[in-house]
Design a protein around this motif. Structure first.
Motif, PDB file in Angstrom:
ATOM      1  N   ASP A 214       0.837  -1.196   0.000  1.00 29.29           N
ATOM      2  CA  ASP A 214       0.000   0.000   0.000  1.00 29.29           C
ATOM      3  C   ASP A 214       0.873   1.248   0.000  1.00 29.29           C
ATOM      4  N   ALA A 215       0.322   2.346  -0.514  1.00 27.67           N
ATOM      5  CA  ALA A 215       1.057   3.609  -0.509  1.00 27.67           C
ATOM      6  C   ALA A 215       1.362   4.061   0.912  1.00 27.67           C
ATOM      7  N   SER A 216       0.424   3.804   1.840  1.00 26.56           N
ATOM      8  CA  SER A 216       0.625   4.243   3.224  1.00 26.56           C
ATOM      9  C   SER A 216       1.786   3.526   3.891  1.00 26.56           C
ATOM     10  N   ASP A 217       2.225   2.390   3.333  1.00 17.86           N
ATOM     11  CA  ASP A 217       3.410   1.717   3.864  1.00 17.86           C
ATOM     12  C   ASP A 217       4.654   2.592   3.720  1.00 17.86           C
ATOM     13  N   PHE A 218       4.632   3.523   2.765  1.00 23.21           N
ATOM     14  CA  PHE A 218       5.802   4.354   2.471  1.00 23.21           C
ATOM     15  C   PHE A 218       5.643   5.800   2.931  1.00 23.21           C
ATOM     16  N   THR A 219       4.392   6.254   3.097  1.00 22.36           N
ATOM     17  CA  THR A 219       4.172   7.636   3.523  1.00 22.36           C
ATOM     18  C   THR A 219       3.900   7.746   5.017  1.00 22.36           C
ATOM     19  N   GLY A 220       3.807   6.608   5.691  1.00 23.52           N
ATOM     20  CA  GLY A 220       3.487   6.640   7.112  1.00 23.52           C
ATOM     21  C   GLY A 220       2.052   7.023   7.385  1.00 23.52           C
ATOM     22  N   GLY A 221       1.191   6.932   6.359  1.00 21.75           N
ATOM     23  CA  GLY A 221      -0.211   7.288   6.521  1.00 21.75           C
ATOM     24  C   GLY A 221      -0.482   8.768   6.507  1.00 21.75           C
ATOM     25  N   LEU A 222       0.530   9.576   6.156  1.00 30.14           N
ATOM     26  CA  LEU A 222       0.383  11.031   6.138  1.00 30.14           C
ATOM     27  C   LEU A 222       0.468  11.547   4.710  1.00 30.14           C
ATOM     28  N   PRO A 223      -0.208  12.659   4.392  1.00 30.68           N
ATOM     29  CA  PRO A 223      -0.132  13.220   3.042  1.00 30.68           C
ATOM     30  C   PRO A 223       1.302  13.550   2.658  1.00 30.68           C
ATOM     31  N   GLY A 224       1.603  13.321   1.400  1.00 30.67           N
ATOM     32  CA  GLY A 224       2.934  13.591   0.899  1.00 30.67           C
ATOM     33  C   GLY A 224       3.418  12.483  -0.005  1.00 30.67           C
ATOM     34  N   PHE A 225       4.712  12.561  -0.352  1.00 29.76           N
ATOM     35  CA  PHE A 225       5.325  11.579  -1.232  1.00 29.76           C
ATOM     36  C   PHE A 225       6.226  10.638  -0.423  1.00 29.76           C
ATOM     37  N   GLY A 226       6.398   9.444  -0.947  1.00 29.42           N
ATOM     38  CA  GLY A 226       7.301   8.479  -0.347  1.00 29.42           C
ATOM     39  C   GLY A 226       7.610   7.388  -1.347  1.00 29.42           C
ATOM     40  N   GLY A 227       8.443   6.476  -0.939  1.00 36.92           N
ATOM     41  CA  GLY A 227       8.767   5.371  -1.837  1.00 36.92           C
ATOM     42  C   GLY A 227      10.030   4.671  -1.423  1.00 36.92           C
ATOM     43  N   SER A 228      10.492   3.797  -2.282  1.00 36.02           N
ATOM     44  CA  SER A 228      11.729   3.061  -2.008  1.00 36.02           C
ATOM     45  C   SER A 228      12.320   2.564  -3.313  1.00 36.02           C
ATOM     46  N   GLN A 229      13.617   2.291  -3.261  1.00 32.60           N
ATOM     47  CA  GLN A 229      14.331   1.695  -4.388  1.00 32.60           C
ATOM     48  C   GLN A 229      15.184   0.555  -3.845  1.00 32.60           C
TER      49      GLN A 229
ATOM     50  N   THR B   8      11.198  -0.623  -7.763  1.00 30.15           N
ATOM     51  CA  THR B   8      10.941   0.779  -7.458  1.00 30.15           C
ATOM     52  C   THR B   8       9.505   0.954  -6.991  1.00 30.15           C
ATOM     53  N   ASN B   9       9.332   1.618  -5.851  1.00 28.41           N
ATOM     54  CA  ASN B   9       8.008   1.967  -5.332  1.00 28.41           C
ATOM     55  C   ASN B   9       7.876   3.482  -5.270  1.00 28.41           C
ATOM     56  N   LEU B  10       6.803   4.016  -5.841  1.00 25.87           N
ATOM     57  CA  LEU B  10       6.497   5.443  -5.777  1.00 25.87           C
ATOM     58  C   LEU B  10       5.113   5.600  -5.158  1.00 25.87           C
ATOM     59  N   ALA B  11       5.039   6.310  -4.033  1.00 27.33           N
ATOM     60  CA  ALA B  11       3.788   6.467  -3.299  1.00 27.33           C
ATOM     61  C   ALA B  11       3.441   7.939  -3.162  1.00 27.33           C
ATOM     62  N   TRP B  12       2.142   8.211  -3.233  1.00 25.34           N
ATOM     63  CA  TRP B  12       1.669   9.598  -3.113  1.00 25.34           C
ATOM     64  C   TRP B  12       0.334   9.607  -2.394  1.00 25.34           C
ATOM     65  N   MET B  13       0.249  10.421  -1.342  1.00 27.53           N
ATOM     66  CA  MET B  13      -1.014  10.703  -0.668  1.00 27.53           C
ATOM     67  C   MET B  13      -1.290  12.192  -0.820  1.00 27.53           C
ATOM     68  N   PRO B  14      -2.117  12.583  -1.793  1.00 34.88           N
ATOM     69  CA  PRO B  14      -2.396  14.017  -1.993  1.00 34.88           C
ATOM     70  C   PRO B  14      -3.150  14.634  -0.830  1.00 34.88           C
ATOM     71  N   ALA B  15      -3.916  13.821  -0.114  1.00 31.88           N
ATOM     72  CA  ALA B  15      -4.670  14.292   1.045  1.00 31.88           C
ATOM     73  C   ALA B  15      -5.053  13.075   1.862  1.00 31.88           C
ATOM     74  N   GLU B  16      -5.482  13.328   3.086  1.00 29.61           N
ATOM     75  CA  GLU B  16      -5.946  12.211   3.897  1.00 29.61           C
ATOM     76  C   GLU B  16      -7.149  11.560   3.234  1.00 29.61           C
ATOM     77  N   GLY B  17      -7.118  10.265   3.142  1.00 28.42           N
ATOM     78  CA  GLY B  17      -8.217   9.546   2.511  1.00 28.42           C
ATOM     79  C   GLY B  17      -7.973   9.210   1.062  1.00 28.42           C
ATOM     80  N   ALA B  18      -6.823   9.567   0.516  1.00 26.96           N
ATOM     81  CA  ALA B  18      -6.494   9.228  -0.870  1.00 26.96           C
ATOM     82  C   ALA B  18      -5.030   8.832  -0.949  1.00 26.96           C
ATOM     83  N   GLU B  19      -4.746   7.704  -1.597  1.00 23.84           N
ATOM     84  CA  GLU B  19      -3.365   7.259  -1.735  1.00 23.84           C
ATOM     85  C   GLU B  19      -3.192   6.469  -3.024  1.00 23.84           C
ATOM     86  N   PHE B  20      -1.971   6.572  -3.594  1.00 20.54           N
ATOM     87  CA  PHE B  20      -1.668   5.918  -4.860  1.00 20.54           C
ATOM     88  C   PHE B  20      -0.258   5.319  -4.788  1.00 20.54           C
ATOM     89  N   LEU B  21      -0.119   4.130  -5.382  1.00 23.90           N
ATOM     90  CA  LEU B  21       1.166   3.442  -5.376  1.00 23.90           C
ATOM     91  C   LEU B  21       1.460   2.863  -6.752  1.00 23.90           C
TER      92      LEU B  21
END
Length: 680
Positions: free
Chosen positions: A165-180, A195-208
């Motif tokens: 999940d995207a929250s695995d990389f953002t810590g459940g907070l809005p913003g960008f995260g990821g790993s290589q 490569t993992n690219l994660a984005w949470m534009p706001a609380e309640g929305a996440e993309f991986l």
């Protein structure tokens, strides 16, 4: 010998339980308490269900090339035929992948709820064709008792994979995260980039987004010989998104799509072997994809936790024969083989599962009840030339699992009713164009918690395997199988214990042992050796599984896992022999030490006896040693958020053939592995 051994272990089993079961935010029904220990693997106890979870940390530490390689460390699980994604298969308690097909329909494999790996592909594994680095967790349920929410005819167990999940990389907070992650292995010059690219534009929305590329040349065995047909290159990707909305965030919608592709040139058609042989070589394109859409409604009510999971799994295999590669080219049988190895295959499964979990009381009895319905359509393109008739299989099922607790006693009945309709894609002489069947199956689990970390448990389960598309053939055996359903019964008995400050201050200790006995009859999936028309009379198996973990306050830990069993197949004439797919007796021990959260050093020993190759010939005992180290630098700068892993597999360069593998496919020799992961 086994009988006396099992009797001797009963005392050990009765010394073995866990803390009372607690509700988790996972699938209900036979839920266990996650007991954190000091070892590599966190043991899930507190239930009658034989359940092992391989978490993300262990997935990374093991540096496995396939999911099958990853979970063969679970008691009773066997990796059949090698270390390649297409050739290897998963066998649990003697059922699942075998030496002919990638599956016998007796284990279920799910990715985010999508059913995959269900086709009987001749001499091709592909039971689980995917990459380990797409997943945050792999769960293995052994036996029948925990299977009624996932399918019918399940004897060996269930393998459930959960993507990251995207929250695995953002810590459940809005913003960008990821790993290589970059990984290299010396044997076969293998390398991986993930490569993992994660984005949470706001609380309640996440993309991986994940993209993984795994490449490996042919491996080398312990004696220095080259292991043919062990090279592969598999790009994989995952796209996943989740939205949480509504009052009190009661609604959520999750979408995931994952895919793995292999475009192999001039490779053996027979994935179980190391050379082309009679089938010859082919150019083969294999593509497996899963798409899942899940809606969840979880309001502030104990009576409602509703999930609707819609999934679509698609597997496409395209072949082109390489002229001159078959040893039978030019013989009268060659035209038949040519049509077989040139026949493309495609399998599509669409499934909708609706479940609701309710927590309620009736008097003094507390209920944790899962109820659901499931509709599934499986479509297979006609491939008669390769022995795979085409058609559709429509199934509808209703199931309920109710975990009832009264004081220290937990009683869990489970029921599943399933209907099936088969339709052939073409009219075949002597075969009905359609066929319908249904079955009622279920089980009962009992557990008693003594309240001091010790509990005992037992279960009885019955299931039926309804006819499948493969039974729509023209042979007399296929026609007969349409009028039968394969039946099995499994009994289990065991105990478990979890405690702290057991042998020393600050230590943790967990142990679980269980005995199982399975009988399979009205068999439709296995024939008598040497016959293509006469099925076995029955198969009987029994065994003992043990999992234990001990951790000390100073970081020292010890993990133990093992399986001891025996199984017999019976012929209609009254003769019998060892069950051809029974697992080897195996013991696995890991000794290590953790230095805080920064360094983990471990040594693993795996010893197996009573081993056989794919033809049933005895193999000598095998012992393999593995070394692993994980380092997480405690520093600022470019090393911040990094993890380094080092491993040596088969340290002593042992020369051996894996249990149930082709005699020509040896296990890999000594392999050095190193990986670097950077999170951001």
């Amino acid at each position: 010998m086994l009988t006396s051994t099992l009797r001797g272990t009963t005392a050990l089993v009765c010394l073995s339980l866990a803390l009372p079961a607690a509700a988790q935010d996972t699938d209900p029904g036979f839920l266990g308490t996650l007991v954190l220990t000091g070892g590599k693997r966190d043991l899930s106890f507190g239930t009658a269900l034989s359940r092992t979870v391989v978490g993300e940390e262990e997935i990374q530490d093991r540096q496995a090339s396939t999911v099958a390689q990853l979970i063969d460390s679970v008691p009773g699980v066997t990796l059949v035929n090698g270390t390649t994604p297409q050739g290897s298969g998963i066998n649990i308690r003697g059922f699942g992948a075998n030496t002919t097909f990638g599956t016998d329909q007796k284990i279920a494999v799910q990715i985010d709820g999508a059913s995959v790996g269900s086709e009987e592909l001749y001499r091709i594994g592909t039971q689980l064709f995917t990459d380990p680095l797409l997943y945050r967790e792999v769960e293995v349920l052994r036996g029948t008792i925990g299977s009624f929410a996932y399918g019918s005819g399940i004897v060996g167990g269930v393998v459930k994979l959960e993507t990251k999940d995207a929250s695995d990389f953002t810590g459940g907070l809005p913003g960008f995260g990821g790993s290589q992650t970059f990984e290299y292995s010396s044997n076969g010059d293998g390398w991986v980039s993930s490569t993992n690219l994660a984005w949470m534009p706001a609380e309640g929305a996440e993309f991986l987004l994940n993209y993984s590329l795994r490449d490996q040349d042919n491996l080398t065995a312990g004696d220095g010989s080259t292991i043919g047909n062990s090279a592969f290159r598999t790009p994989s990707y995952l796209a996943k998104g989740r939205f949480i909305f509504g009052q009190d965030d009661a609604h959520s919608l999750t979408f995931s799509h994952s895919s793995t592709v292999a475009d192999d040139k001039d490779v053996p058609y027979d994935q179980f072997d190391t050379t082309g042989g009679s089938f010859g070589n082919v150019d083969r394109l294999t593509e497996t994809a899963q798409t899942v859409l899940e809606y969840r409604f979880n309001p502030a009510s104990d009576l409602i936790d509703l999930r609707a999971n819609l999934s679509y799994a698609d597997q496409l295999i395209e072949y082109d024969y390489i002229p001159g590669s078959s040893s039978l080219e030019g013989t009268p049988t060659f035209p038949f083989l040519l049509s077989t190895v040139n026949a493309d295959q495609r399998y599509e499964t669409t499934k909708l599962t609706l479940t609701n979990r309710s927590l309620f009381d009736t008097g003094a009895v507390g209920h944790d009840m899962l109820a659901g319905v499931e509709a599934q359509r499986r479509v297979r393109a006609d491939n008669t030339a390769a022995g795979a008739p085409g058609g559709t299989n429509d199934r509808f099922a209703m199931f309920v699992v109710d975990e009832m607790t009264l004081g220290q006693v937990t009683v869990t009945p489970a029921l599943r009713y399933e209907t099936s309709r088969l339709e052939s894609s073409e009219s075949l002489a002597g075969v009905p164009d359609s066929y319908e069947d249904d079955a009622l199956m279920g089980g009962l689990a009992l557990a008693y918690d003594f309240g001091n970390g010790l509990s005992v448990f037992g279960s009885a389960a019955y299931t039926e395997g309804l006819p499948i598309i493969d039974d729509l053939g023209t042979g007399a055996n296929s026609v007969r199988r349409l009028d039968m359903s394969e039946k099995s019964r499994t009994l289990e008995l065991g105990a478990e214990y979890t405690g702290v400050d057991v042998f020393a201050d600050g230590d943790t200790f967990s142990i679980r042992g269980n005995l199982y006995q399975t009988k399979l009859w009205d068999i439709t999936s296995y024939t008598v050796p040497g016959s293509t028309t006469q099925d076995l009379e029955r198969v009987e198996s029994r065994g003992f599984e043990l999992e234990a973990s001990y951790g000390m306050a100073n970081g020292l830990y010890l993990d133990v896992a093992g399986h001891l069993g025996e199984a017999t197949e019976y012929n209609p004439d009254g003769s019998d022999t060892t069950w051809r797919n029974s697992p080897a007796d195996r013991a696995q021990l890991t000794l290590g030490r953790k230095f805080g959260d920064r360094l983990d050093l471990s040594w693993e020993m795996v010893h197996a006896v009573d081993r056989r190759d794919a033809l049933g010939d005895d193999l000598p005992d095998s012992t393999m040693h593995n070394l692993r180290a994980t380092w997480k630098p405690d520093t600022q700068g470019w090393l911040e958020g990094s993890e380094m892993r080092f491993g040596v597999e088969n340290v002593l360069d042992a020369d051996y053939v894996g249990h149930l593998s082709s005699a020509t496919r040896k296990a890999p020799g000594r392999t050095f592995k190193v990986s670097l992961t950077k999170t951001f």
